[in-house]
Design a protein around this motif. Structure first.
Motif, PDB file in Angstrom:
ATOM      1  N   SER A 141       0.825  -1.205   0.000  1.00  0.00           N
ATOM      2  CA  SER A 141       0.000   0.000   0.000  1.00  0.00           C
ATOM      3  C   SER A 141       0.862   1.259   0.000  1.00  0.00           C
ATOM      4  O   SER A 141       0.594   2.211  -0.740  1.00  0.00           O
ATOM      5  N   GLU A 142       1.909   1.260   0.821  1.00  0.00           N
ATOM      6  CA  GLU A 142       2.795   2.422   0.860  1.00  0.00           C
ATOM      7  C   GLU A 142       3.578   2.576  -0.441  1.00  0.00           C
ATOM      8  O   GLU A 142       3.801   3.691  -0.926  1.00  0.00           O
ATOM      9  N   SER A 143       3.981   1.464  -1.035  1.00  0.00           N
ATOM     10  CA  SER A 143       4.669   1.510  -2.325  1.00  0.00           C
ATOM     11  C   SER A 143       3.768   2.117  -3.390  1.00  0.00           C
ATOM     12  O   SER A 143       4.204   2.966  -4.183  1.00  0.00           O
ATOM     13  N   LYS A 144       2.513   1.707  -3.396  1.00  0.00           N
ATOM     14  CA  LYS A 144       1.552   2.256  -4.360  1.00  0.00           C
ATOM     15  C   LYS A 144       1.346   3.742  -4.137  1.00  0.00           C
ATOM     16  O   LYS A 144       1.263   4.520  -5.090  1.00  0.00           O
ATOM     17  N   ARG A 145       1.277   4.161  -2.871  1.00  0.00           N
ATOM     18  CA  ARG A 145       1.065   5.577  -2.574  1.00  0.00           C
ATOM     19  C   ARG A 145       2.211   6.433  -3.108  1.00  0.00           C
ATOM     20  O   ARG A 145       1.991   7.490  -3.715  1.00  0.00           O
ATOM     21  N   ILE A 146       3.438   5.977  -2.899  1.00  0.00           N
ATOM     22  CA  ILE A 146       4.603   6.743  -3.348  1.00  0.00           C
ATOM     23  C   ILE A 146       4.651   6.812  -4.867  1.00  0.00           C
ATOM     24  O   ILE A 146       4.903   7.873  -5.449  1.00  0.00           O
ATOM     25  N   ILE A 147       4.417   5.679  -5.521  1.00  0.00           N
ATOM     26  CA  ILE A 147       4.462   5.657  -6.980  1.00  0.00           C
ATOM     27  C   ILE A 147       3.368   6.522  -7.580  1.00  0.00           C
ATOM     28  O   ILE A 147       3.599   7.274  -8.544  1.00  0.00           O
ATOM     29  N   ASN A 148       2.162   6.455  -7.022  1.00  0.00           N
ATOM     30  CA  ASN A 148       1.063   7.284  -7.534  1.00  0.00           C
ATOM     31  C   ASN A 148       1.318   8.768  -7.317  1.00  0.00           C
ATOM     32  O   ASN A 148       0.909   9.607  -8.136  1.00  0.00           O
ATOM     33  N   ALA A 149       1.997   9.114  -6.230  1.00  0.00           N
ATOM     34  CA  ALA A 149       2.274  10.519  -5.942  1.00  0.00           C
ATOM     35  C   ALA A 149       3.275  11.119  -6.915  1.00  0.00           C
ATOM     36  O   ALA A 149       3.307  12.337  -7.111  1.00  0.00           O
ATOM     37  N   HIS A 150       4.103  10.277  -7.523  1.00  0.00           N
ATOM     38  CA  HIS A 150       5.115  10.742  -8.484  1.00  0.00           C
ATOM     39  C   HIS A 150       5.035   9.868  -9.742  1.00  0.00           C
ATOM     40  O   HIS A 150       6.046   9.346 -10.210  1.00  0.00           O
ATOM     41  N   SER A 151       3.849   9.727 -10.256  1.00  0.00           N
ATOM     42  CA  SER A 151       3.612   8.757 -11.326  1.00  0.00           C
ATOM     43  C   SER A 151       4.434   9.050 -12.579  1.00  0.00           C
ATOM     44  O   SER A 151       5.008   8.133 -13.182  1.00  0.00           O
ATOM     45  N   ARG A 152       4.520  10.314 -12.982  1.00  0.00           N
ATOM     46  CA  ARG A 152       5.275  10.636 -14.194  1.00  0.00           C
ATOM     47  C   ARG A 152       6.766  10.385 -14.019  1.00  0.00           C
ATOM     48  O   ARG A 152       7.446   9.941 -14.955  1.00  0.00           O
ATOM     49  N   HIS A 153       7.262  10.660 -12.825  1.00  0.00           N
ATOM     50  CA  HIS A 153       8.683  10.422 -12.542  1.00  0.00           C
ATOM     51  C   HIS A 153       9.009   8.933 -12.654  1.00  0.00           C
ATOM     52  O   HIS A 153       9.971   8.540 -13.331  1.00  0.00           O
ATOM     53  N   PHE A 154       8.210   8.095 -12.006  1.00  0.00           N
ATOM     54  CA  PHE A 154       8.480   6.656 -12.031  1.00  0.00           C
ATOM     55  C   PHE A 154       8.186   6.063 -13.405  1.00  0.00           C
ATOM     56  O   PHE A 154       8.816   5.074 -13.791  1.00  0.00           O
ATOM     57  N   LEU A 155       7.249   6.647 -14.124  1.00  0.00           N
ATOM     58  CA  LEU A 155       6.996   6.187 -15.485  1.00  0.00           C
ATOM     59  C   LEU A 155       8.221   6.443 -16.361  1.00  0.00           C
ATOM     60  O   LEU A 155       8.617   5.585 -17.166  1.00  0.00           O
ATOM     61  N   ALA A 156       8.825   7.610 -16.194  1.00  0.00           N
ATOM     62  CA  ALA A 156      10.021   7.934 -16.984  1.00  0.00           C
ATOM     63  C   ALA A 156      11.166   6.983 -16.666  1.00  0.00           C
ATOM     64  O   ALA A 156      11.849   6.475 -17.574  1.00  0.00           O
ATOM     65  N   LEU A 157      11.387   6.711 -15.375  1.00  0.00           N
ATOM     66  CA  LEU A 157      12.459   5.781 -14.991  1.00  0.00           C
ATOM     67  C   LEU A 157      12.166   4.371 -15.484  1.00  0.00           C
ATOM     68  O   LEU A 157      13.083   3.648 -15.909  1.00  0.00           O
ATOM     69  N   SER A 158      10.907   3.974 -15.429  1.00  0.00           N
ATOM     70  CA  SER A 158      10.529   2.632 -15.873  1.00  0.00           C
ATOM     71  C   SER A 158      10.758   2.460 -17.362  1.00  0.00           C
ATOM     72  O   SER A 158      11.284   1.436 -17.818  1.00  0.00           O
ATOM     73  N   VAL A 159      10.357   3.469 -18.138  1.00  0.00           N
ATOM     74  CA  VAL A 159      10.566   3.406 -19.590  1.00  0.00           C
ATOM     75  C   VAL A 159      12.049   3.413 -19.918  1.00  0.00           C
ATOM     76  O   VAL A 159      12.504   2.736 -20.857  1.00  0.00           O
ATOM     77  N   LEU A 160      12.817   4.142 -19.139  1.00  0.00           N
ATOM     78  CA  LEU A 160      14.251   4.273 -19.406  1.00  0.00           C
ATOM     79  C   LEU A 160      15.027   3.005 -19.057  1.00  0.00           C
ATOM     80  O   LEU A 160      15.915   2.578 -19.809  1.00  0.00           O
ATOM     81  N   PHE A 161      14.699   2.373 -17.935  1.00  0.00           N
ATOM     82  CA  PHE A 161      15.490   1.245 -17.453  1.00  0.00           C
ATOM     83  C   PHE A 161      14.735  -0.094 -17.444  1.00  0.00           C
ATOM     84  O   PHE A 161      15.320  -1.131 -17.792  1.00  0.00           O
ATOM     85  N   LEU A 162      13.473  -0.092 -17.011  1.00  0.00           N
ATOM     86  CA  LEU A 162      12.760  -1.357 -16.820  1.00  0.00           C
ATOM     87  C   LEU A 162      12.106  -1.880 -18.097  1.00  0.00           C
ATOM     88  O   LEU A 162      12.039  -3.097 -18.303  1.00  0.00           O
ATOM     89  N   LEU A 163      11.595  -0.984 -18.926  1.00  0.00           N
ATOM     90  CA  LEU A 163      10.940  -1.438 -20.159  1.00  0.00           C
ATOM     91  C   LEU A 163      11.897  -2.197 -21.076  1.00  0.00           C
ATOM     92  O   LEU A 163      11.516  -3.244 -21.622  1.00  0.00           O
TER      93      LEU A 163
END
Length: 338
Positions: free
Chosen positions: A23-45
């Protein structure tokens, strides 16, 4: 006359379980969704995409249209002619694939862990700072990962040597039921030992990034912090392991159903759609896995009484709401200076 500082700190501990961490992980990711999306596309995708298409590329290189291009494990284990797996092209492809995944995984760990940590404290997260953290922590993560893999390899070597000694000592035949029994026992013991080590070292990557340590120190630190939280660590391991495994199995079965393993199947729209869907979900699972490990690290520090002092130092003269949300009231840390 300088006033003496007296800090009064009160913490109401949240329920430390798997749901709280997720739940806390989801809260942090949702609060900075664009930031984590950018990192995910850059490294995880790229990681998830490579894992998804690698069996297909290997299958095309080996010209094996009878094998399912989506089931790498079946190619390795059940292939009637395994010699095709060891050609120069497949060897080079496998090495390049492993190095590519390994490098990106370390960069993803450094950047996402840094971002989740700042999100946990409510600090602003910046993409350039996260990328800088990824490259700063790359060498320590590399050294620590190699060190842990050597230990895991040592466990396998000891297990194999033990089985060899038993076979020679008792003069067992490979077709003997006793040989099979001893092999199963040693395999189970080895797997349990590896799981035990994995649980104790669940926080190693986070510690390397956050505390700037490497080598054996993060291992000791993780063993200390994880005490009392191994159940949560096991829950995270099983949760994400089962989801990733189920995702890849479903992708493999759908590949067989859609005929993607055929010579022209990879050109179909179904293949493209399957790659996109599988890569996206796998990327999200990897993102939440890294975030959950970082949150668990913070929870472990809270249990050890380390988190309150850090917050008291950083947010002096303020009332700080810790991100321990049990669905009712926020848990406060009150720091007052006289």
């Amino acid at each position: 006359m300088a006033a003496a500082a007296a800090a009064a700190t009160t913490i109401t501990a949240p329920p430390l379980d798997l749901c709280a961490v997720l739940s806390e992980s989801k809260r942090i990711i949702n609060a900075h969704s664009r930031h984590f999306l950018a990192l995910s596309v850059l490294f995880l995708l790229p990681i998830s995409f490579s894992i998804t298409v690698f069996p297909t590329l290997q299958n095309l290189l080996t010209q094996s249209s009878t094998l399912n291009s989506k089931i790498l494990l079946s190619v390795v284990v059940f292939s009637p002619d395994p010699s095709h797996l060891f050609t120069t092209r497949t060897l080079i492809l496998s090495i390049a694939f492993s190095v590519f995944i390994f490098v990106l995984a370390l960069l993803a760990l450094g950047s996402i862990t840094y971002s989740v940590l700042h999100g946990f404290y409510g600090r602003p997260v910046k993409i350039l700072s996260a990328i800088k953290s990824a490259f700063t922590s790359f060498v320590p993560l590399l050294n620590t990962t190699i060190f842990t893999q050597i230990i895991f390899l040592f466990v396998f070597l000891v297990s194999g040597f033990s089985l060899f000694v038993i076979i020679k000592g008792l003069k067992l035949d490979f077709s003997s039921p006793y040989f099979i029994g001893f092999s199963v026992i040693i395999l189970i013991v080895s797997m349990l030992l590896l799981v035990y080590l994995q649980l104790n070292w669940a926080l190693v990557s986070v510690i390397v990034v956050v505390e700037s340590s490497f080598g054996i120190e993060p291992l000791k630190r993780s063993c200390f912090l994880i005490k009392g939280m191994k159940g949560v660590a096991l829950g995270l391991l099983l949760f994400f392991g089962c989801l990733v495994g189920a995702l890849l199995v479903i992708s493999s079965v759908s590949g067989v159903t859609l005929g993607i393993g055929t010579s022209n199947g990879w050109k179909s729209c179904a293949f493209v759609l399957q790659i996109v869907v599988t890569s996206t979900f796998l990327m999200l699972l990897l993102l939440y896995n890294i975030a959950a490990n970082t949150v668990m690290y913070m929870y472990c520090k809270a249990v050890r009484g380390e988190l309150a002092w850090e917050i008291a130092e950083e947010f002096a003269r303020e009332y700080v709401s810790l991100p321990f949300d049990d669905g009712k009231l926020p848990h406060l840390v009150s720091v007052a200076y006289a």
